[in-house]
Every structure is written in C-alpha cells, then in structure tokens.
Design a protein around this motif. Structure first.
Motif, PDB file in Angstrom:
ATOM      1  N   GLY A 155       7.416  14.475 -76.811  1.00 54.00           N
ATOM      2  CA  GLY A 155       7.899  13.821 -78.022  1.00 54.00           C
ATOM      3  C   GLY A 155       8.554  14.814 -78.968  1.00 54.00           C
ATOM      4  N   SER A 156       8.558  14.490 -80.232  1.00 52.18           N
ATOM      5  CA  SER A 156       9.199  15.387 -81.199  1.00 52.18           C
ATOM      6  C   SER A 156       8.155  16.335 -81.758  1.00 52.18           C
ATOM      7  CB  SER A 156       9.835  14.577 -82.319  1.00 52.18           C
ATOM      8  OG  SER A 156       8.864  13.919 -83.070  1.00 52.18           O
ATOM      9  N   HIS A 157       8.330  17.574 -81.436  1.00 48.66           N
ATOM     10  CA  HIS A 157       7.379  18.593 -81.864  1.00 48.66           C
ATOM     11  C   HIS A 157       8.167  19.811 -82.341  1.00 48.66           C
ATOM     12  CE1 HIS A 157       8.412  19.462 -77.664  1.00 48.66           C
ATOM     13  NE2 HIS A 157       8.343  20.711 -78.042  1.00 48.66           N
ATOM     14  N   PRO A 158       7.539  20.679 -83.089  1.00 54.38           N
ATOM     15  CA  PRO A 158       8.262  21.868 -83.567  1.00 54.38           C
ATOM     16  C   PRO A 158       8.635  22.807 -82.422  1.00 54.38           C
ATOM     17  CG  PRO A 158       5.926  21.933 -84.212  1.00 54.38           C
ATOM     18  CD  PRO A 158       6.177  20.588 -83.651  1.00 54.38           C
ATOM     19  N   TRP A 159       9.837  23.309 -82.448  1.00 54.28           N
ATOM     20  CA  TRP A 159      10.224  24.321 -81.469  1.00 54.28           C
ATOM     21  C   TRP A 159      11.304  25.243 -82.030  1.00 54.28           C
ATOM     22  CZ3 TRP A 159      15.314  23.440 -81.058  1.00 54.28           C
ATOM     23  CH2 TRP A 159      15.815  22.139 -80.965  1.00 54.28           C
ATOM     24  N   MET A 160      11.452  26.349 -81.367  1.00 59.51           N
ATOM     25  CA  MET A 160      12.577  27.257 -81.593  1.00 59.51           C
ATOM     26  C   MET A 160      13.296  27.368 -80.260  1.00 59.51           C
ATOM     27  SD  MET A 160      12.570  28.547 -84.708  1.00 59.51           S
ATOM     28  CE  MET A 160      11.846  27.106 -85.486  1.00 59.51           C
ATOM     29  N   ASP A 161      14.569  27.518 -80.319  1.00 60.15           N
ATOM     30  CA  ASP A 161      15.290  27.722 -79.064  1.00 60.15           C
ATOM     31  C   ASP A 161      16.502  28.610 -79.337  1.00 60.15           C
ATOM     32  OD1 ASP A 161      15.873  27.587 -76.402  1.00 60.15           O
ATOM     33  OD2 ASP A 161      15.808  25.407 -76.285  1.00 60.15           O
ATOM     34  N   LEU A 162      17.159  28.972 -78.278  1.00 56.20           N
ATOM     35  CA  LEU A 162      18.321  29.835 -78.413  1.00 56.20           C
ATOM     36  C   LEU A 162      19.590  29.029 -78.172  1.00 56.20           C
ATOM     37  CD1 LEU A 162      16.814  32.818 -76.439  1.00 56.20           C
ATOM     38  CD2 LEU A 162      17.023  32.571 -78.918  1.00 56.20           C
ATOM     39  N   ASP A 163      20.655  29.465 -78.769  1.00 56.99           N
ATOM     40  CA  ASP A 163      21.909  28.724 -78.669  1.00 56.99           C
ATOM     41  C   ASP A 163      22.640  29.103 -77.384  1.00 56.99           C
ATOM     42  OD1 ASP A 163      24.247  27.397 -78.948  1.00 56.99           O
ATOM     43  OD2 ASP A 163      24.543  27.928 -81.048  1.00 56.99           O
ATOM     44  N   PHE A 164      22.215  28.471 -76.303  1.00 53.23           N
ATOM     45  CA  PHE A 164      22.794  28.799 -75.006  1.00 53.23           C
ATOM     46  C   PHE A 164      24.266  28.433 -74.938  1.00 53.23           C
ATOM     47  CE2 PHE A 164      18.266  28.161 -74.177  1.00 53.23           C
ATOM     48  CZ  PHE A 164      17.972  29.409 -73.674  1.00 53.23           C
ATOM     49  N   ASP A 165      24.618  27.344 -75.600  1.00 54.85           N
ATOM     50  CA  ASP A 165      26.022  26.949 -75.588  1.00 54.85           C
ATOM     51  C   ASP A 165      26.880  28.055 -76.172  1.00 54.85           C
ATOM     52  OD1 ASP A 165      25.226  24.612 -74.520  1.00 54.85           O
ATOM     53  OD2 ASP A 165      25.446  23.432 -76.355  1.00 54.85           O
ATOM     54  N   PHE A 166      26.449  28.531 -77.322  1.00 54.75           N
ATOM     55  CA  PHE A 166      27.220  29.595 -77.962  1.00 54.75           C
ATOM     56  C   PHE A 166      27.287  30.836 -77.080  1.00 54.75           C
ATOM     57  CE2 PHE A 166      27.225  33.580 -80.241  1.00 54.75           C
ATOM     58  CZ  PHE A 166      28.395  33.469 -80.970  1.00 54.75           C
ATOM     59  N   ALA A 167      26.119  31.189 -76.511  1.00 55.90           N
ATOM     60  CA  ALA A 167      26.071  32.404 -75.695  1.00 55.90           C
ATOM     61  C   ALA A 167      27.031  32.289 -74.517  1.00 55.90           C
ATOM     62  CB  ALA A 167      24.648  32.641 -75.211  1.00 55.90           C
ATOM     63  N   MET A 168      26.980  31.157 -73.868  1.00 54.71           N
ATOM     64  CA  MET A 168      27.830  31.006 -72.693  1.00 54.71           C
ATOM     65  C   MET A 168      29.301  30.961 -73.083  1.00 54.71           C
ATOM     66  SD  MET A 168      27.495  31.183 -69.553  1.00 54.71           S
ATOM     67  CE  MET A 168      25.808  30.849 -69.080  1.00 54.71           C
ATOM     68  N   ARG A 169      29.578  30.347 -74.223  1.00 53.19           N
ATOM     69  CA  ARG A 169      30.969  30.310 -74.663  1.00 53.19           C
ATOM     70  C   ARG A 169      31.460  31.722 -74.989  1.00 53.19           C
ATOM     71  NH1 ARG A 169      31.084  27.736 -79.563  1.00 53.19           N
ATOM     72  NH2 ARG A 169      29.852  26.192 -78.441  1.00 53.19           N
ATOM     73  N   ALA A 170      30.627  32.468 -75.685  1.00 50.66           N
ATOM     74  CA  ALA A 170      31.007  33.843 -76.040  1.00 50.66           C
ATOM     75  C   ALA A 170      31.210  34.679 -74.787  1.00 50.66           C
ATOM     76  CB  ALA A 170      29.933  34.460 -76.932  1.00 50.66           C
ATOM     77  N   ALA A 171      30.304  34.486 -73.830  1.00 48.00           N
ATOM     78  CA  ALA A 171      30.387  35.279 -72.606  1.00 48.00           C
ATOM     79  C   ALA A 171      31.655  34.951 -71.832  1.00 48.00           C
ATOM     80  CB  ALA A 171      29.153  35.019 -71.739  1.00 48.00           C
TER      81      ALA A 171
END
Lengths: 343, 343
Positions: A155-171
């Motif tokens: 369900g909806s719970h607190p999390w942190m994550d990394l911006d994989f979209d940005f990383a892959m776009r930058a790469a």
DNA sequence: GTCTATTCCGTAAACGTTTACGACGATAGC
DNA sequence: GCTATCGTCGTAAACGTTTACGGAATAGAC
C-alpha cells in the motif's frame, strides 16, 4: 541500581523520581535538580525492559539487511545509509539495530519474528522487490515501516528512492553525445525494483533517441567482480559488440576492467564504461577513473528515518504527519572511463 | 495476543502455558502439544520486554562498530565477521544487534549507555586499542564481553586475534625471496593494536634477516585509497625508494596502483606490492592481481561468539566454560603484484 | 475563618512474563 | 487404609518502570 534505590537514597517516592527524570511539569524545580544530580552521580539509567513493558514502546527501530546482497554489492552503500538513519533516530532517543539476514533464511519470517516478539517499534526494509510479501504483512498488521526503494506492495507507505529515470537519461545522454549507438546494460536479479526501473528507463531513453533496443545487449549478471568479468566476456564474444556498457555497480566494473585488460583493450578508449553505482573513492582511483554518480547517502538515510518517524503516531506531530515519499537526484560525475568518440 | 489470552483460549492457567512453551518437564505431553499448536495457530510469541524484565536477560548481544573506521577500511571485513557471529548466536536464540558509532562520539560513552540501560546481555568490541578504557570499564562492571583483537586493557577476557607475526614473516619471507632489501611498511593510526603488532613483527623479521630497519620506510597513512596514493607518492620521492611496499589494506593499494600508473611504473615489475588485508574478490581482479592473505572471517566470527558464550554463566556449561583466546592463521595468496627479482 | 485553586508528591495499579510454592489426584508400597 | 511419591497444574509474587488518582499543604479570595 534501580529507580527504587535512587528514590530511597533521595528520600523521595519513586513516582516523583520518574516524573523528574522524564521531564514532567508537576515536579518542583529544586526536587528535579536533586534527582538529576543524584542519577548522574550514581550512574542510574532507566531499565529499558521495565520501561518498554510499561509503555509498550521499545525505542528501537530495526533495519533489515541481507548479507547475500551486501556481500555481492556494496557494503559501503548501506553503511552510509545506516549512519544517516541512526543519526536521525538518535535525536529522538531511538536506537537503530541492524538485523543481518543470512542467505538461506526467509526475510518474511525474519520480519514476522521482529513484529511478533515486539523487538522493534518500527522496521526499515531495503532491497525491496516488485512483489514484496514483507510489505504486505507489515501493512496488514499496521506496523510502522519504511522502505529504501519503491514497491508495488504494502500500500502507501513512506519510502525513499533514487531517480533512475534521470540517471539513465544522463547516462545515455552522455554516451550518445560521444556517438555511441550500441549501448549495453548489465542488470542484476530480476524482480528487484531497482533493476526493473533501470531496465524500463534504459528502454525508454534509447527509444526516445530512435535507437532500436537490442535485447541481446541487456544481460543479467551478478553485481560483483566475477559477474562483471563474465558479462564483459560475453559482450566481447558477440559478432557486433557494444561500444558502451552501463554497469549497475562499481565492483562489476572492476571485473570488466580486468576482462578488457586481458583482451588488450582499454576502457575509455576501446569500450566506454559507465556505472550507475554511488560514487566511492575507489572509483576515482581506478584506471581509468570511473564515470558514475554522486549520491548523498547519508542525507538519504536521514530523510528515510524522517519519513518513517512522520508515519509513527508518537512522532507524527514533530514531522507534520504527512506521508513522505521522495525520489532523490543523482549527479553524474564524468571521468575517463567512457570518454571517446565512436566513429 | 498475550499469554493470558492464549491461556484463556485453552482453558489452562498461564503458568502451564509458559512452562509448556519453555519446554519444562513438569507438563503433560498432551497439554504441551495443545499449547504449541494453539500458539502457532494464533501466532503467539512471547513479548521480549516482559520476558527480559522477569528473568533479567535480553537475549541480545551488541556489536559495537565505528563508522569512521569501517568507512576508511573494509566494510566487507565486518560484514563477514558479523555474519559468523550472528549465526553462532542464533543457535541459542540470541540476536546480534550492531551499534554504529559515529566519528565524533566517544565509544566509551556508548558502551556505558548500553550497559547502564541494559540494552544487551553482552558486548563485542572491535578495533581495540593498546590502551582501551572500554575494556577496563566492562571488566570493572563484570559485564560479559569479547574483543576482536588483543589489548593490554580489560584483564583476561575472551578474544580472537590474527597471527600478525606469521603474516609478517610470510610476507617478508616472500619479498626477501625475490631479493628485496628495501621493504617499506605502511601503517594506520598508531595506538591500534593491529598496527603496533604489525610494526613490531616487521622490525623483528627484518632484523632476523640482518636487514637494517630504515625508519623512513615506515610511514603512517590513512587506510583508504587516498592514503595509499599519498604514501606511494612519498616513497617515490625518496632518494632511494623502496623496492617493495607492504600495505595494510587493499583499498590503500588501489591508491598506490593509481600513483604508480601516473608515474609510468607498474606494480609487480617496478615496485612490489603486497597487502595484509583479507583476500577479497576485488584483489584477484586488480591489475595486476594483488598478493594478500586469505582469512576465514566467517569462521572467526563464529568462534568469537563461542568465546563470548563460554564466558557467560548462562551458556558456560555448553562450552566448557574455559577462557577462550585464539590467534588465527593467515594464508598467503601469492599473485602478480609482487613477483619480480630485484637486483 | 471558610472555600477554592494550585502545587507538589505519595500510593498503587498496570504492563507480560517466569517460577517458587503449594495443591490436587492418582498410584504404589506396606 | 494409611502414607509416601509422583505427575500435573493453578496461584501469586516478582522483575522495573510509568502514570492515573487522590491527598496534603499552601496560597489567595471573600
């Protein structure tokens, strides 16, 4: 040296002593001073068992890690993360205890045990999977938890994550800027949220640039040195090898470097290498220095702890009480491992 | 879901339920079976707080690590060690909780807090110093503890340590066998037992071979990449540089490799490099592969836990109760980083 | 002087276990 | 049939703390 002895020593009732120590307002300033001084002098500290039995709280948050993953990837990542988490909790008198889960053991059982035996007030989970029964269990029991990495479960719970979209776009931006069209991606175990997100972003970014996705260029490998070595070997054996390879982790790159070296090839000249791992000092000392990403892991840990605290009724008011879910940025650190113009 | 509810559900007194769950003999086999089944069905697990309050034991052992050391050296070392410790404890229903100590904070305060608040039944300390007030404190309070690494402090207590004499002899044997006479040693912070023991052994081994000890060849450096880079730079700047260098840790070697590479020198051909660190997969993928030592860290962890258990009255009988202090062997893994004939 | 409000503190219950003690019935010995 | 032993179980105290409740003392208002 219990509260009783301390009270007797002061000729005060234990109730007053307890109130004095816990900062309750209905105690004389002079009395409080005496109690605090005596407690410090006699080295009294409240027994955690007694306290938690009474108020149903342990002041302990559990962080669950699996040793098979940490041993295959980067222990540094979790160390930095843990450090941030712990510092944040310390501000509220909470202790972080790290539970190491050995490879064979089911993580769900471990979580159940922590909950049922009331070994912690809340749990932080890492290495979330797309489909993660641990999260569903915790959500079902209404047990406070937060995760490092999104998941479809729980369900909806607190999390942190990394911006994989940005990383892959930058790469891919960077690699495409160097002229690369055959860009390979090495991924880890399928099912981990991290890997699916990277793969999705990879496909999208290539397609956005009109580069056809060659499924042969996406291979799964262990995230340590041997995995990287093997992956690179496979790439080199292809009839049309990739000119650039994105590795998830720097340790895999070490293996890839070794493989290239054995073939008389040089990273950054014959094959471009780029890693999605967090920048570590080792990356800049590799030969050639590795292009990867800078991450504020310590800050990420602190924020993750804050997100969890905000979801706990006891601390919600201090943190606004809103659900906290954040996607953290990466910063690409361009070095020499991938910088050449492909012709 | 407490024991009371479970007892009521079974129409048995809570005393009998408790005895049945804890395997006491004075309970009917049929009754025990019923209790066990009901407990499993209803998901009952004894509350740790209540239990520890009653019997004065927590079933928790604390491992204290400092993040500044782990971040400078090898987190893998402690991960493997922790894994062994934890597996051993698990056999007795004990949990290992890792306390991370941040750089600024005094480790002694941390230990005091764990003891005074009764957060653990015993403590395992690493990174022991020659003179370690933590050990004296614990010994003074008669609190069970064990250490990774010997110390002059804390009286006679259980510990595990590594055979530095053997390691240094094996290292210098090997280097001397290649003809090296100018062998340098890079060490870490003075005061750590590990470093003093390595230095002592180093001096002794050189003298035993009639090689004069040049104090200029013993330099202190941080145990990470930058430290190794800087140390190597200093060596190369000498009028008569060493032909062989012993590094304590593989991460320092990464820095040294980078330094040599920048000077157009090659490890294993121009300068012999040997590391005292535990063999890690990264070592065999370095270019050239690094000569270092194999250590059974997991087994070491298990044995360390056993040593501690043997010193705890509760478990002494299972372990013979004798004081356990062991020095563990290393096995030299010769690779290409140091193999050339000098002269 | 009475009444009320306030300040401070003591008393005791409660949290969930474990375990010493005693009780009960059954069995065995004589 | 009396006693002793054994197997099984219930009762209640205890662990160390927090906190609801009530009481004593003081001060202020009339």
């Amino acid at each position: 040296m219990g509260i009783k002895e301390l009270a007797r020593h002061l000729n005060i009732s234990i109730g007053t002593v307890s109130r004095a120590l816990n900062g309750h307002p209905e105690v004389n300033a002079e009395t409080r001073k005496r109690v605090l001084e005596a407690a410090a002098a006699l080295g009294y500290a409240p027994d955690q068992a007694g306290r938690s039995l009474r108020q149903g709280t342990l002041n302990v948050v559990a962080l669950l890690l699996s040793t098979d993953l940490t041993s295959k990837t980067d222990t540094m990542f979790f160390m930095e993360l843990s450090r941030g988490i712990q510092d944040q909790f310390a501000e509220h008198g909470l202790d972080l205890v790290i539970h190491l889960n050995k490879p064979g053991m089911d993580m769900l059982d471990r979580v159940k045990r922590i909950v049922e035996r009331r070994q912690a007030d809340a749990i932080i989970l890492a290495e979330t999977r797309d489909n993660d029964p641990r999260l569903d269990y915790l959500a079902g029991r209404n047990f406070p938890f937060a995760t490092m990495g999104r998941s479809w479960s729980g369900g909806s719970h607190p999390w942190m994550d990394l911006d994989f979209d940005f990383a892959m776009r930058a790469a891919i931006d960077r690699l495409a800027g160097f002229g690369h069209r055959r860009v390979a991606l090495v991924t880890g175990d399928p099912g981990y949220r991290l890997d699916t997100m990277l793969q999705d972003a990879y496909r999208r970014e290539l397609m956005d640039r009109g580069i056809a996705v060659d499924e042969a260029l996406m291979i799964k490998a262990d995230t340590h040195e041997e995995g990287g070595y093997k992956a690179m070997t496979d790439f080199l054996a292809m009839s049309e090898p990739p000119t650039a390879v994105i590795f998830p982790h720097y340790r895999a790159v070490v293996g890839a470097y070794a493989c290239l070296s054995e073939s008389g090839l040089q990273p950054g000249r014959d094959v471009a290498i780029l890693s999605c791992s967090a920048d570590t000092t080792i990356a800049q000392f590799m030969a050639p220095p590795l292009t990867c990403f800078r991450l504020d892991l310590y800050g990420l840990g602190r924020r993750l702890a804050q997100a969890l605290l905000a979801s706990m009724s006891r601390f919600a008011e201090s943190y606004g009480g809103a659900l906290v879910q954040e996607i953290w940025p990466w910063e690409l650190i361009g070095r020499d491992s991938d910088g050449f113009r492909v012709g």
